[in-house]
Design a protein around this motif. Sequence first.
Motif, PDB file in Angstrom:
ATOM      1  N   ASP A 148      -4.722  -2.435   1.710  1.00 32.74           N
ATOM      2  CA  ASP A 148      -4.586  -3.561   0.775  1.00 32.74           C
ATOM      3  C   ASP A 148      -3.138  -3.689   0.298  1.00 32.74           C
ATOM      4  OD1 ASP A 148      -7.377  -3.991   0.906  1.00 32.74           O
ATOM      5  OD2 ASP A 148      -7.714  -2.646  -0.800  1.00 32.74           O
ATOM      6  N   LEU A 149      -2.547  -2.548  -0.047  1.00 30.25           N
ATOM      7  CA  LEU A 149      -1.171  -2.560  -0.558  1.00 30.25           C
ATOM      8  C   LEU A 149      -0.186  -3.018   0.512  1.00 30.25           C
ATOM      9  CD1 LEU A 149       0.947  -2.055  -2.713  1.00 30.25           C
ATOM     10  CD2 LEU A 149       0.943   0.368  -2.053  1.00 30.25           C
ATOM     11  N   THR A 150      -0.287  -2.491   1.714  1.00 26.67           N
ATOM     12  CA  THR A 150       0.671  -2.881   2.758  1.00 26.67           C
ATOM     13  C   THR A 150       0.506  -4.354   3.125  1.00 26.67           C
ATOM     14  OG1 THR A 150      -0.768  -2.006   4.509  1.00 26.67           O
ATOM     15  CG2 THR A 150       1.011  -0.576   3.709  1.00 26.67           C
ATOM     16  N   THR A 151      -0.723  -4.851   3.070  1.00 27.41           N
ATOM     17  CA  THR A 151      -0.946  -6.283   3.320  1.00 27.41           C
ATOM     18  C   THR A 151      -0.243  -7.122   2.259  1.00 27.41           C
ATOM     19  OG1 THR A 151      -3.060  -5.871   4.422  1.00 27.41           O
ATOM     20  CG2 THR A 151      -2.705  -8.082   3.520  1.00 27.41           C
ATOM     21  N   LEU A 152      -0.381  -6.724   1.003  1.00 23.68           N
ATOM     22  CA  LEU A 152       0.280  -7.456  -0.078  1.00 23.68           C
ATOM     23  C   LEU A 152       1.801  -7.350   0.007  1.00 23.68           C
ATOM     24  CD1 LEU A 152      -2.027  -6.696  -3.129  1.00 23.68           C
ATOM     25  CD2 LEU A 152      -1.652  -8.904  -2.022  1.00 23.68           C
ATOM     26  N   LEU A 153       2.311  -6.176   0.344  1.00 29.78           N
ATOM     27  CA  LEU A 153       3.759  -6.029   0.502  1.00 29.78           C
ATOM     28  C   LEU A 153       4.274  -6.979   1.579  1.00 29.78           C
ATOM     29  CD1 LEU A 153       4.119  -2.150   0.270  1.00 29.78           C
ATOM     30  CD2 LEU A 153       5.232  -3.807  -1.249  1.00 29.78           C
ATOM     31  N   ARG A 154       3.570  -7.053   2.693  1.00 26.78           N
ATOM     32  CA  ARG A 154       3.979  -7.964   3.765  1.00 26.78           C
ATOM     33  C   ARG A 154       3.949  -9.410   3.292  1.00 26.78           C
ATOM     34  NH1 ARG A 154       0.279  -4.666   7.218  1.00 26.78           N
ATOM     35  NH2 ARG A 154       1.610  -3.381   8.531  1.00 26.78           N
ATOM     36  N   GLU A 155       2.887  -9.792   2.593  1.00 31.55           N
ATOM     37  CA  GLU A 155       2.741 -11.171   2.122  1.00 31.55           C
ATOM     38  C   GLU A 155       3.786 -11.526   1.078  1.00 31.55           C
ATOM     39  OE1 GLU A 155      -1.288 -11.638   0.790  1.00 31.55           O
ATOM     40  OE2 GLU A 155      -2.106 -11.392   2.804  1.00 31.55           O
ATOM     41  N   CYS A 156       4.096 -10.587   0.190  1.00 32.91           N
ATOM     42  CA  CYS A 156       5.011 -10.863  -0.920  1.00 32.91           C
ATOM     43  C   CYS A 156       6.480 -10.714  -0.548  1.00 32.91           C
ATOM     44  CB  CYS A 156       4.696  -9.951  -2.103  1.00 32.91           C
ATOM     45  SG  CYS A 156       3.095 -10.275  -2.855  1.00 32.91           S
ATOM     46  N   ALA A 157       6.783  -9.779   0.351  1.00 29.99           N
ATOM     47  CA  ALA A 157       8.191  -9.460   0.600  1.00 29.99           C
ATOM     48  C   ALA A 157       8.550  -9.331   2.072  1.00 29.99           C
ATOM     49  CB  ALA A 157       8.551  -8.176  -0.137  1.00 29.99           C
ATOM     50  N   GLY A 158       7.622  -9.611   2.955  1.00 33.07           N
ATOM     51  CA  GLY A 158       7.929  -9.494   4.375  1.00 33.07           C
ATOM     52  C   GLY A 158       7.810  -8.064   4.847  1.00 33.07           C
ATOM     53  N   GLU A 159       8.315  -7.830   6.055  1.00 32.06           N
ATOM     54  CA  GLU A 159       8.207  -6.497   6.646  1.00 32.06           C
ATOM     55  C   GLU A 159       9.446  -6.210   7.474  1.00 32.06           C
ATOM     56  OE1 GLU A 159       5.098  -3.981   9.463  1.00 32.06           O
ATOM     57  OE2 GLU A 159       4.779  -6.113   9.137  1.00 32.06           O
ATOM     58  N   ASP A 160      10.000  -5.032   7.287  1.00 34.14           N
ATOM     59  CA  ASP A 160      11.127  -4.565   8.089  1.00 34.14           C
ATOM     60  C   ASP A 160      10.586  -4.208   9.467  1.00 34.14           C
ATOM     61  OD1 ASP A 160      13.154  -3.092   9.334  1.00 34.14           O
ATOM     62  OD2 ASP A 160      13.817  -2.188   7.448  1.00 34.14           O
ATOM     63  N   GLU A 161      11.104  -4.837  10.496  1.00 34.40           N
ATOM     64  CA  GLU A 161      10.592  -4.622  11.854  1.00 34.40           C
ATOM     65  C   GLU A 161      10.758  -3.183  12.332  1.00 34.40           C
ATOM     66  OE1 GLU A 161      12.139  -7.535  14.542  1.00 34.40           O
ATOM     67  OE2 GLU A 161      11.499  -9.183  13.267  1.00 34.40           O
ATOM     68  N   SER A 162      11.659  -2.443  11.729  1.00 32.96           N
ATOM     69  CA  SER A 162      11.889  -1.070  12.164  1.00 32.96           C
ATOM     70  C   SER A 162      10.921  -0.076  11.517  1.00 32.96           C
ATOM     71  CB  SER A 162      13.326  -0.650  11.855  1.00 32.96           C
ATOM     72  OG  SER A 162      13.526  -0.574  10.458  1.00 32.96           O
ATOM     73  N   VAL A 163      10.052  -0.560  10.621  1.00 40.91           N
ATOM     74  CA  VAL A 163       9.119   0.311   9.906  1.00 40.91           C
ATOM     75  C   VAL A 163       7.691  -0.020  10.322  1.00 40.91           C
ATOM     76  CG1 VAL A 163       8.240   0.968   7.632  1.00 40.91           C
ATOM     77  CG2 VAL A 163      10.667   0.484   7.924  1.00 40.91           C
ATOM     78  N   ASN A 164       6.921   1.007  10.640  1.00 41.30           N
ATOM     79  CA  ASN A 164       5.526   0.835  10.999  1.00 41.30           C
ATOM     80  C   ASN A 164       4.665   1.098   9.771  1.00 41.30           C
ATOM     81  OD1 ASN A 164       2.973   0.770  12.073  1.00 41.30           O
ATOM     82  ND2 ASN A 164       3.215   2.602  13.318  1.00 41.30           N
ATOM     83  N   LEU A 165       4.201   0.032   9.136  1.00 45.11           N
ATOM     84  CA  LEU A 165       3.374   0.184   7.943  1.00 45.11           C
ATOM     85  C   LEU A 165       1.951   0.611   8.275  1.00 45.11           C
ATOM     86  CD1 LEU A 165       4.487  -2.832   5.736  1.00 45.11           C
ATOM     87  CD2 LEU A 165       5.087  -0.431   5.477  1.00 45.11           C
ATOM     88  N   GLU A 166       1.613   0.637   9.544  1.00 47.13           N
ATOM     89  CA  GLU A 166       0.275   1.062   9.950  1.00 47.13           C
ATOM     90  C   GLU A 166       0.178   2.579  10.019  1.00 47.13           C
ATOM     91  OE1 GLU A 166      -2.192  -1.103  10.142  1.00 47.13           O
ATOM     92  OE2 GLU A 166      -0.738  -2.664   9.713  1.00 47.13           O
ATOM     93  N   GLY A 167       1.303   3.262  10.003  1.00 49.96           N
ATOM     94  CA  GLY A 167       1.310   4.722  10.077  1.00 49.96           C
ATOM     95  C   GLY A 167       1.000   5.351   8.732  1.00 49.96           C
ATOM     96  N   ASP A 168       1.252   6.627   8.633  1.00 50.65           N
ATOM     97  CA  ASP A 168       1.030   7.374   7.400  1.00 50.65           C
ATOM     98  C   ASP A 168       2.228   7.168   6.479  1.00 50.65           C
ATOM     99  OD1 ASP A 168       0.183   9.081   5.432  1.00 50.65           O
ATOM    100  OD2 ASP A 168       0.634  10.909   6.551  1.00 50.65           O
TER     101      ASP A 168
END
Length: 84
Positions: free
Chosen positions: A5-25
């Motif tokens: 839930d948190l990583t989904t919101l972070l992506r929606e609110c602030a985007g995602e750094d392509e060099s970081v895998n938010l699906e990992g630990d």
Amino acid sequence: MSIHDLTTLLRECAGEDESVNLEGDVLDTPFADLGYDSLAVLQTTGRIERDFELTLDEDAVAEAETPREYLAVVNHQLTDRSNA
């Protein structure tokens, strides 16, 4: 609230750094290492407060350096609200 839930919101609110895998630990990875600064966390906090109709402790949110710490603050508030 879960890490997903948190990583989904972070992506929606602030985007995602392509060099970081938010699906990992990422629970114990500092927000800065995930590519999120304090403004990104603040935007996410605002969204959580609106979506869940609660007010988060600003000091506790500011002190949370990792998703695990941040989720502890959010989930504590959610638990307190549901127990009231």
